[in-house]
Design an enzyme around this catalytic site. Structure first.
Site, PDB file in Angstrom:
ATOM      1  N   GLY A  79       0.814  -1.213   0.000  1.00  0.00           N
ATOM      2  CA  GLY A  79       0.000   0.000   0.000  1.00  0.00           C
ATOM      3  C   GLY A  79       0.844   1.258   0.000  1.00  0.00           C
ATOM      4  CB  ALA A  80       4.204   1.996  -1.168  1.00  0.00           C
ATOM      5  CB  SER A  82      -2.294   6.811  -1.169  1.00  0.00           C
ATOM      6  OG  SER A  82      -2.995   6.070  -0.211  1.00  0.00           O
ATOM      7  N   GLY A  83      -0.811   7.937   1.156  1.00  0.00           N
ATOM      8  CA  GLY A  83      -0.747   8.101   2.600  1.00  0.00           C
ATOM      9  C   GLY A  83       0.580   7.738   3.237  1.00  0.00           C
ATOM     10  N   GLY A  85       2.146   4.836   3.563  1.00  0.00           N
ATOM     11  CA  GLY A  85       3.045   3.955   2.815  1.00  0.00           C
ATOM     12  C   GLY A  85       3.891   4.737   1.824  1.00  0.00           C
ATOM     13  CE1 TYR A 263      -8.224   0.674   9.234  1.00  0.00           C
ATOM     14  CE2 TYR A 263      -8.691   1.369  11.484  1.00  0.00           C
ATOM     15  CZ  TYR A 263      -7.858   1.351  10.380  1.00  0.00           C
ATOM     16  OH  TYR A 263      -6.645   2.013  10.446  1.00  0.00           O
TER      17      TYR A 263
HETATM   18  P1  NDP Z   1      -4.371   5.130   2.681  1.00  0.00           P
HETATM   19  O1  NDP Z   1      -5.743   4.794   2.282  1.00  0.00           O
HETATM   20  O2  NDP Z   1      -3.795   6.425   2.279  1.00  0.00           O
HETATM   21  O3  NDP Z   1      -3.369   3.993   2.210  1.00  0.00           O
HETATM   22  C1  NDP Z   1      -3.740   2.654   2.212  1.00  0.00           C
HETATM   23  C2  NDP Z   1      -3.010   1.910   1.136  1.00  0.00           C
HETATM   24  O4  NDP Z   1      -3.476   0.556   1.132  1.00  0.00           O
HETATM   25  C3  NDP Z   1      -3.272   2.463  -0.267  1.00  0.00           C
HETATM   26  O5  NDP Z   1      -2.050   2.480  -0.952  1.00  0.00           O
HETATM   27  C4  NDP Z   1      -4.213   1.450  -0.863  1.00  0.00           C
HETATM   28  O6  NDP Z   1      -4.109   1.317  -2.274  1.00  0.00           O
HETATM   29  C5  NDP Z   1      -3.713   0.184  -0.206  1.00  0.00           C
HETATM   30  N1  NDP Z   1      -4.662  -0.924  -0.334  1.00  0.00           N
HETATM   31  C6  NDP Z   1      -5.969  -0.940  -0.023  1.00  0.00           C
HETATM   32  N2  NDP Z   1      -6.502  -2.112  -0.364  1.00  0.00           N
HETATM   33  C7  NDP Z   1      -5.512  -2.862  -0.894  1.00  0.00           C
HETATM   34  C8  NDP Z   1      -5.450  -4.153  -1.448  1.00  0.00           C
HETATM   35  N3  NDP Z   1      -6.542  -4.920  -1.566  1.00  0.00           N
HETATM   36  N4  NDP Z   1      -4.262  -4.607  -1.904  1.00  0.00           N
HETATM   37  C9  NDP Z   1      -3.172  -3.827  -1.832  1.00  0.00           C
HETATM   38  N5  NDP Z   1      -3.171  -2.588  -1.339  1.00  0.00           N
HETATM   39  C10 NDP Z   1      -4.339  -2.118  -0.876  1.00  0.00           C
HETATM   40  O7  NDP Z   1      -4.347   4.981   4.294  1.00  0.00           O
HETATM   41  P2  NDP Z   1      -3.219   5.300   5.379  1.00  0.00           P
HETATM   42  O8  NDP Z   1      -1.958   5.679   4.726  1.00  0.00           O
HETATM   43  O9  NDP Z   1      -3.818   6.174   6.377  1.00  0.00           O
HETATM   44  O10 NDP Z   1      -3.062   3.879   6.075  1.00  0.00           O
HETATM   45  C11 NDP Z   1      -1.877   3.151   6.081  1.00  0.00           C
HETATM   46  C12 NDP Z   1      -1.812   2.305   7.321  1.00  0.00           C
HETATM   47  O11 NDP Z   1      -1.753   3.116   8.477  1.00  0.00           O
HETATM   48  C13 NDP Z   1      -3.009   1.384   7.531  1.00  0.00           C
HETATM   49  O12 NDP Z   1      -2.547   0.129   7.965  1.00  0.00           O
HETATM   50  C14 NDP Z   1      -3.792   2.056   8.628  1.00  0.00           C
HETATM   51  O13 NDP Z   1      -4.534   1.146   9.371  1.00  0.00           O
HETATM   52  C15 NDP Z   1      -2.673   2.647   9.435  1.00  0.00           C
HETATM   53  N6  NDP Z   1      -3.065   3.739  10.306  1.00  0.00           N
HETATM   54  C16 NDP Z   1      -3.562   4.906   9.777  1.00  0.00           C
HETATM   55  C17 NDP Z   1      -3.932   5.931  10.604  1.00  0.00           C
HETATM   56  C18 NDP Z   1      -4.474   7.200  10.090  1.00  0.00           C
HETATM   57  O14 NDP Z   1      -4.821   8.049  10.905  1.00  0.00           O
HETATM   58  N7  NDP Z   1      -4.584   7.394   8.772  1.00  0.00           N
HETATM   59  C19 NDP Z   1      -3.805   5.815  12.063  1.00  0.00           C
HETATM   60  C20 NDP Z   1      -3.292   4.537  12.498  1.00  0.00           C
HETATM   61  C21 NDP Z   1      -2.917   3.561  11.640  1.00  0.00           C
HETATM   62  P3  NDP Z   1      -4.820   2.349  -3.304  1.00  0.00           P
HETATM   63  O15 NDP Z   1      -3.934   3.552  -3.317  1.00  0.00           O
HETATM   64  O16 NDP Z   1      -4.811   1.578  -4.559  1.00  0.00           O
HETATM   65  O17 NDP Z   1      -6.170   2.636  -2.753  1.00  0.00           O
HETATM   66 MG1  PMR Z   2     -10.860   9.449  16.901  1.00  0.00          MG
HETATM   67  C1  PMR Z   2      -8.342  11.565  22.158  1.00  0.00           C
HETATM   68  C2  PMR Z   2      -7.726  11.392  21.104  1.00  0.00           C
HETATM   69  C3  PMR Z   2      -8.158  10.759  19.867  1.00  0.00           C
HETATM   70  C4  PMR Z   2      -7.267  10.229  18.985  1.00  0.00           C
HETATM   71  C5  PMR Z   2      -5.773  10.196  19.099  1.00  0.00           C
HETATM   72  C6  PMR Z   2      -8.022   9.685  17.897  1.00  0.00           C
HETATM   73  C7  PMR Z   2      -7.468   9.020  16.816  1.00  0.00           C
HETATM   74  N1  PMR Z   2      -9.356   9.920  18.123  1.00  0.00           N
HETATM   75  C8  PMR Z   2      -9.488  10.571  19.338  1.00  0.00           C
HETATM   76  C9  PMR Z   2     -10.672  10.964  19.939  1.00  0.00           C
HETATM   77  C10 PMR Z   2     -11.945  10.910  19.365  1.00  0.00           C
HETATM   78  N2  PMR Z   2     -12.227  10.407  18.138  1.00  0.00           N
HETATM   79  C11 PMR Z   2     -13.181  11.374  19.983  1.00  0.00           C
HETATM   80  C12 PMR Z   2     -13.270  11.992  21.345  1.00  0.00           C
HETATM   81  C13 PMR Z   2     -14.180  11.130  19.087  1.00  0.00           C
HETATM   82  C14 PMR Z   2     -15.648  11.398  19.255  1.00  0.00           C
HETATM   83  C15 PMR Z   2     -15.973  12.722  18.805  1.00  0.00           C
HETATM   84  C16 PMR Z   2     -13.581  10.534  17.926  1.00  0.00           C
HETATM   85  C17 PMR Z   2     -14.277  10.149  16.795  1.00  0.00           C
HETATM   86  C18 PMR Z   2     -13.708   9.475  15.724  1.00  0.00           C
HETATM   87  C19 PMR Z   2     -14.374   8.963  14.576  1.00  0.00           C
HETATM   88  C20 PMR Z   2     -15.803   9.067  14.214  1.00  0.00           C
HETATM   89  N3  PMR Z   2     -12.368   9.141  15.647  1.00  0.00           N
HETATM   90  C21 PMR Z   2     -12.198   8.435  14.515  1.00  0.00           C
HETATM   91  C22 PMR Z   2     -13.394   8.308  13.849  1.00  0.00           C
HETATM   92  C23 PMR Z   2     -13.132   7.546  12.667  1.00  0.00           C
HETATM   93  O1  PMR Z   2     -13.927   7.221  11.807  1.00  0.00           O
HETATM   94  C24 PMR Z   2     -11.708   7.092  12.701  1.00  0.00           C
HETATM   95  C25 PMR Z   2     -11.726   5.622  12.969  1.00  0.00           C
HETATM   96  O2  PMR Z   2     -12.132   5.174  13.981  1.00  0.00           O
HETATM   97  O3  PMR Z   2     -11.239   4.824  12.041  1.00  0.00           O
HETATM   98  C26 PMR Z   2     -11.279   3.454  12.402  1.00  0.00           C
HETATM   99  C27 PMR Z   2     -11.123   7.818  13.893  1.00  0.00           C
HETATM  100  C28 PMR Z   2      -9.827   7.912  14.393  1.00  0.00           C
HETATM  101  N4  PMR Z   2      -9.533   8.538  15.576  1.00  0.00           N
HETATM  102  C29 PMR Z   2      -8.181   8.479  15.774  1.00  0.00           C
HETATM  103  C30 PMR Z   2      -7.600   7.787  14.688  1.00  0.00           C
HETATM  104  C31 PMR Z   2      -6.126   7.501  14.525  1.00  0.00           C
HETATM  105  C32 PMR Z   2      -8.591   7.455  13.839  1.00  0.00           C
HETATM  106  C33 PMR Z   2      -8.310   6.839  12.493  1.00  0.00           C
HETATM  107  C34 PMR Z   2      -8.426   5.445  12.353  1.00  0.00           C
HETATM  108  C35 PMR Z   2      -7.335   4.470  12.647  1.00  0.00           C
HETATM  109  O4  PMR Z   2      -6.509   4.243  11.826  1.00  0.00           O
HETATM  110  O5  PMR Z   2      -7.337   3.870  13.703  1.00  0.00           O
END
Ligand code: NDP
Ligand code: PMR
Ligand code: LMG
Length: 388
Positions: A79-80, A82-83, A85, A263
């Site tokens: 998944g490199a 976007s984001g 990766g 997820y």
């Molecule tokens: P992105 O959506 O930007 O990146 C995800 C990547 O995964 C994309 O390159 C996407 O490809 C690829 N992907 C999705 N489905 C497949 C598949 N079937 N086969 C191969 N590749 C696939 O998300 P993030 O960069 O945010 O997420 C990267 C990682 O970080 C994830 O593991 C996520 O759980 C983790 N993470 C993210 C957080 C956040 O706040 N964003 C917080 C905590 C963890 P394509 O470009 O083709 O869609």
């Molecule tokens: Mg969250 C207190 C800190 C905190 C942090 C570090 C995250 C991270 N979140 C926090 C708080 C809250 N979030 C609170 C108080 C709320 C209620 C208002 C809230 C809501 C919320 C939603 C609806 N947060 C989310 C969502 C998503 O849809 C995201 C998710 O759960 O994806 C699974 C998300 C996230 N919050 C984070 C992080 C890192 C996410 C992104 C998802 C992940 O990769 O885990």
């Protein structure tokens, strides 16, 4: 112990030289990296295969004067395209110390992403990998091996998030998509590539699987509903509605599908898998297994399926209210650290960063660190991906 030995892939049962028993990595293997023709599904943007430790050219002819430098490492990042990766791929490639294999489902998107990120030609190779198909995972491994590159680090980064989905979708093998891609596809990939990591002569070989705060119920973020919970894994045991059409698509066996929970559950699987791999393989192979929470990267493609209002408000909410926001660039540096920082060699660790971006070993929730659950998950996953 006997059971562990039986579970070890054949080539992993050998002792790693670091352990001292049998120094199987010979000098010749150390100095030459086989180079074969690039396979059709792989676009290679460089000419020279990363080379083994080389002597720095100098004026002296004495071999005593030649300084050994570390060869370029090879890291596979799923998944490199976007984001996180992409940002980590760029950060690693820019050091010149790493050649990045971008394992992506959308070849053209990956090529465009690498170009627009400014990654230098020659610093990366794109190979096709669709984690939603176990066949594709196996093909990727075969292609990678044919490329002749060594494998020094593997980053299981790709993921999908279906926050508003109330009905499941399925992988090619019939497993619920979030767990199928985020966990099962990576599980097979990691298990197959362990052999390759084990063969590498690189000083610190690492297998990294992305975790997250939202899978950990010992945090505020992990308590936002719906909460992650694998229950007794009965839905997974039943095949995640794959072959058993009457089964549940949720790991805990719940009747109703919840995309956001699926997820978060998949992230628990990622963190449990890292720890189980550590328990099974670290001692014998010396490979470092690690997971991490890179911070809340609120601007990535992960939220593409969320409602527009969420996508608009989520970044300022994280920036100004929770203060958990991190830019893609900063998160990329964090992941790059876990891949290559000489101080992050400890295995079995879940890394996080504080406000000054200093890394620390974080605590996982009770469920995300439960060894019995990790073992059960591992064994069930082996069955679902055809390894047992
Ligand atoms: P992105 O959506 O930007 O990146 C995800 C990547 O995964 C994309 O390159 C996407 O490809 C690829 N992907 C999705 N489905 C497949 C598949 N079937 N086969 C191969 N590749 C696939 O998300 P993030 O960069 O945010 O997420 C990267 C990682 O970080 C994830 O593991 C996520 O759980 C983790 N993470 C993210 C957080 C956040 O706040 N964003 C917080 C905590 C963890 P394509 O470009 O083709 O869609
Ligand atoms: Mg969250 C207190 C800190 C905190 C942090 C570090 C995250 C991270 N979140 C926090 C708080 C809250 N979030 C609170 C108080 C709320 C209620 C208002 C809230 C809501 C919320 C939603 C609806 N947060 C989310 C969502 C998503 O849809 C995201 C998710 O759960 O994806 C699974 C998300 C996230 N919050 C984070 C992080 C890192 C996410 C992104 C998802 C992940 O990769 O885990
Ligand atoms: C679900 O909704 C969706 O239903 C689902 O489809 C999926 O998207 C899922 O996680 C993703 O979310 C969750 C929903 C319910 O949260 C919301 O989105 C509500 C938003 C309401 C906005 C609140 C106002 C905040 C003001 C900010 C204004 C600007 C930005 C807003 C941006 C919004 C982005 C989210 O959530 C709730 O029910 C809300 C209550 C959640 C609080 C949970 C806290 C529990 C605390 C328990 C303490 C536990 C102790 C832990 C101890 C840890 C110690 C270290």
């Amino acid at each position: 112990m006997a059971l562990q030995a039986a579970l070890l892939p054949s080539a992993l049962s050998r002792q790693h030289p670091k352990k001292g028993a049998s120094a199987v990595v010979k000098d010749t293997a150390f100095l030459s990296v086989p180079q074969k023709k690039a396979p059709s599904l792989c676009v290679r943007t460089h000419v020279a295969t990363p080379t083994a430790p080389v002597a720095t050219p100098g004026s002296s002819t004495s071999s005593m004067d030649k300084k050994k430098t570390l060869r370029q490492g090879v890291v596979v990042i799923t998944g490199a395209s976007s984001g996180l990766g992409l940002a980590a791929a760029k950060a690693l490639a820019e050091t010149g110390k790493w050649h990045v294999v971008m394992a992506c489902r959308d070849f053209l998107k990956a090529a465009k992403a690498a170009k627009s990120a400014g990654m230098a030609d020659g610093s990366y190779t794109i190979m096709h990998l669709d984690l939603a198909s176990l066949d594709s995972v196996r093909q990727f491994v075969a292609h990678f091996r044919r490329s002749g590159m060594p494998l020094d680090s593997l980053v299981c980064n790709a993921a999908i998030y279906r926050p508003t989905a109330r009905t499941p979708t399925f992988t090619a093998d019939g497993y619920e998509m979030s767990v199928g891609v985020n966990h099962l596809g990576h599980f097979l990939l990691a298990r197959l590539l362990l052999d390759d990591l084990n063969k590498s002569d690189y000083p610190s070989r690492r297998l990294i699987i992305l975790g997250s705060i939202t899978g950990n119920t010992n945090t505020l973020a992990g308590n936002v509903p719906p909460k992650a919970n694998l229950g007794d894994l009965r839905g997974l045991a039943g095949g995640l509605a794959g072959k058993n059409k009457n089964g549940s698509a949720m790991i805990d066996g719940a009747e109703d599908f919840d995309g956001a929970k699926a997820y978060k559950d998949s992230k628990i699987c990622n963190m449990l898998t890292m720890q189980e791999l550590h328990r099974r393989f670290h001692e014998d192979t010396g490979i470092t297994f690690a997971s991490l929470y890179p911070g809340c990267i609120a601007t990535t493609g992960l939220f593409r399926e969320h409602i527009p209002l969420f996508r608009l408000l989520f970044p300022p909410f994280q920036k100004f209210i929770t203060k958990g926001f991190v830019s893609e660039e900063e998160s990329g540096k964090r992941l790059a650290q876990v891949v290559s920082d000489p101080s992050l060699t400890k295995s079995g660790v879940y890394w996080s960063w504080n406000k000054d971006s200093a890394s620390f070993e974080n605590q996982l929730s009770q469920e995300a660190s439960d060894p019995k659950k990790a073992r059960k998950l591992y064994e069930l996953s082996e069955k679902l991906v055809g390894l047992a």
